[in-house]
Write a protein that holds these residues in place. Structure first.
Motif, PDB file in Angstrom:
ATOM      1  N   ILE A   7       0.836  -1.197   0.000  1.00 14.10           N
ATOM      2  CA  ILE A   7       0.000   0.000   0.000  1.00 14.10           C
ATOM      3  C   ILE A   7       0.875   1.252   0.000  1.00 14.10           C
ATOM      4  O   ILE A   7       0.541   2.254  -0.625  1.00 14.10           O
ATOM      5  CB  ILE A   7      -0.952  -0.022   1.223  1.00 14.10           C
ATOM      6  CG1 ILE A   7      -1.961  -1.148   1.043  1.00 14.10           C
ATOM      7  CG2 ILE A   7      -1.649   1.305   1.398  1.00 14.10           C
ATOM      8  CD1 ILE A   7      -2.884  -1.329   2.223  1.00 14.10           C
ATOM      9  N   ARG A   8       1.988   1.202   0.694  1.00 11.61           N
ATOM     10  CA  ARG A   8       2.897   2.349   0.761  1.00 11.61           C
ATOM     11  C   ARG A   8       3.355   2.774  -0.632  1.00 11.61           C
ATOM     12  O   ARG A   8       3.344   3.949  -0.980  1.00 11.61           O
ATOM     13  CB  ARG A   8       4.096   2.007   1.636  1.00 11.61           C
ATOM     14  CG  ARG A   8       5.077   3.158   1.759  1.00 11.61           C
ATOM     15  CD  ARG A   8       6.291   2.771   2.566  1.00 11.61           C
ATOM     16  NE  ARG A   8       5.904   2.363   3.912  1.00 11.61           N
ATOM     17  CZ  ARG A   8       6.696   1.709   4.742  1.00 11.61           C
ATOM     18  NH1 ARG A   8       7.918   1.388   4.381  1.00 11.61           N
ATOM     19  NH2 ARG A   8       6.289   1.365   5.938  1.00 11.61           N
ATOM     20  N   ARG A  10       1.933   2.015  -3.582  1.00 13.75           N
ATOM     21  CA  ARG A  10       0.780   2.472  -4.365  1.00 13.75           C
ATOM     22  C   ARG A  10       0.402   3.907  -3.986  1.00 13.75           C
ATOM     23  O   ARG A  10       0.101   4.731  -4.845  1.00 13.75           O
ATOM     24  CB  ARG A  10      -0.419   1.558  -4.136  1.00 13.75           C
ATOM     25  CG  ARG A  10      -0.268   0.214  -4.762  1.00 13.75           C
ATOM     26  CD  ARG A  10      -1.486  -0.620  -4.524  1.00 13.75           C
ATOM     27  NE  ARG A  10      -1.281  -1.975  -4.976  1.00 13.75           N
ATOM     28  CZ  ARG A  10      -2.176  -2.923  -4.885  1.00 13.75           C
ATOM     29  NH1 ARG A  10      -3.349  -2.661  -4.335  1.00 13.75           N
ATOM     30  NH2 ARG A  10      -1.911  -4.128  -5.320  1.00 13.75           N
ATOM     31  N   PHE A  11       0.405   4.178  -2.684  1.00 16.53           N
ATOM     32  CA  PHE A  11       0.080   5.527  -2.208  1.00 16.53           C
ATOM     33  C   PHE A  11       1.108   6.532  -2.734  1.00 16.53           C
ATOM     34  O   PHE A  11       0.752   7.624  -3.197  1.00 16.53           O
ATOM     35  CB  PHE A  11       0.043   5.526  -0.666  1.00 16.53           C
ATOM     36  CG  PHE A  11      -0.459   6.802  -0.071  1.00 16.53           C
ATOM     37  CD1 PHE A  11      -1.749   7.248  -0.301  1.00 16.53           C
ATOM     38  CD2 PHE A  11       0.368   7.569   0.737  1.00 16.53           C
ATOM     39  CE1 PHE A  11      -2.198   8.420   0.264  1.00 16.53           C
ATOM     40  CE2 PHE A  11      -0.070   8.748   1.303  1.00 16.53           C
ATOM     41  CZ  PHE A  11      -1.367   9.175   1.065  1.00 16.53           C
ATOM     42  N   TRP A  14       0.404   7.192  -6.432  1.00 10.88           N
ATOM     43  CA  TRP A  14      -0.750   8.081  -6.621  1.00 10.88           C
ATOM     44  C   TRP A  14      -0.405   9.523  -6.254  1.00 10.88           C
ATOM     45  O   TRP A  14      -0.783  10.454  -6.965  1.00 10.88           O
ATOM     46  CB  TRP A  14      -1.947   7.610  -5.783  1.00 10.88           C
ATOM     47  CG  TRP A  14      -2.780   6.603  -6.504  1.00 10.88           C
ATOM     48  CD1 TRP A  14      -2.886   5.285  -6.220  1.00 10.88           C
ATOM     49  CD2 TRP A  14      -3.611   6.853  -7.638  1.00 10.88           C
ATOM     50  NE1 TRP A  14      -3.731   4.682  -7.111  1.00 10.88           N
ATOM     51  CE2 TRP A  14      -4.201   5.626  -8.001  1.00 10.88           C
ATOM     52  CE3 TRP A  14      -3.904   7.974  -8.401  1.00 10.88           C
ATOM     53  CZ2 TRP A  14      -5.073   5.499  -9.067  1.00 10.88           C
ATOM     54  CZ3 TRP A  14      -4.782   7.846  -9.466  1.00 10.88           C
ATOM     55  CH2 TRP A  14      -5.354   6.625  -9.791  1.00 10.88           C
TER      56      TRP A  14
END
Length: 93
Positions: A7-8, A10-11, A14
């Motif tokens: 998630i890190r 991907r964040f 983005w």
């Protein structure tokens, strides 16, 4: 190299994408403001030429009087004015 699927990452991707979009938006906006300000600013050389042209037109060409000053038609007979048929006469070449 494999892109991590956490998630890190991907964040981070983005946020990087959004930052690029925002910076591009500011850049395009700044460019448009700059372009408009340049178009609105008068060109000093062009203003000088327009003033010279306006003064020359106002004075008239040397040796030629305007129709108003002469009190006659815009073209004296035989000087390239319109003929009765509506087509201008051929002046001397």
């Amino acid at each position: 190299m494999k892109f991590p699927r956490s998630i890190r990452w991907r964040f981070l991707a983005w946020l990087s994408f959004l930052l690029v979009i925002v910076l591009l938006g500011f850049g395009v906006t700044a460019w448009e403001f700059f372009r408009e300000s340049q178009a609105a600013r008068p060109d000093p050389e062009m203003e000088k030429r327009v003033r010279m042209l306006a003064a020359a037109v106002e004075r008239g060409r040397p040796g030629i009087q305007s129709a108003e000053r002469r009190g006659g038609p815009p073209f004296p007979p035989g000087e390239g004015g319109p003929r009765p048929g509506g087509r201008p006469e051929a002046g001397p070449m």
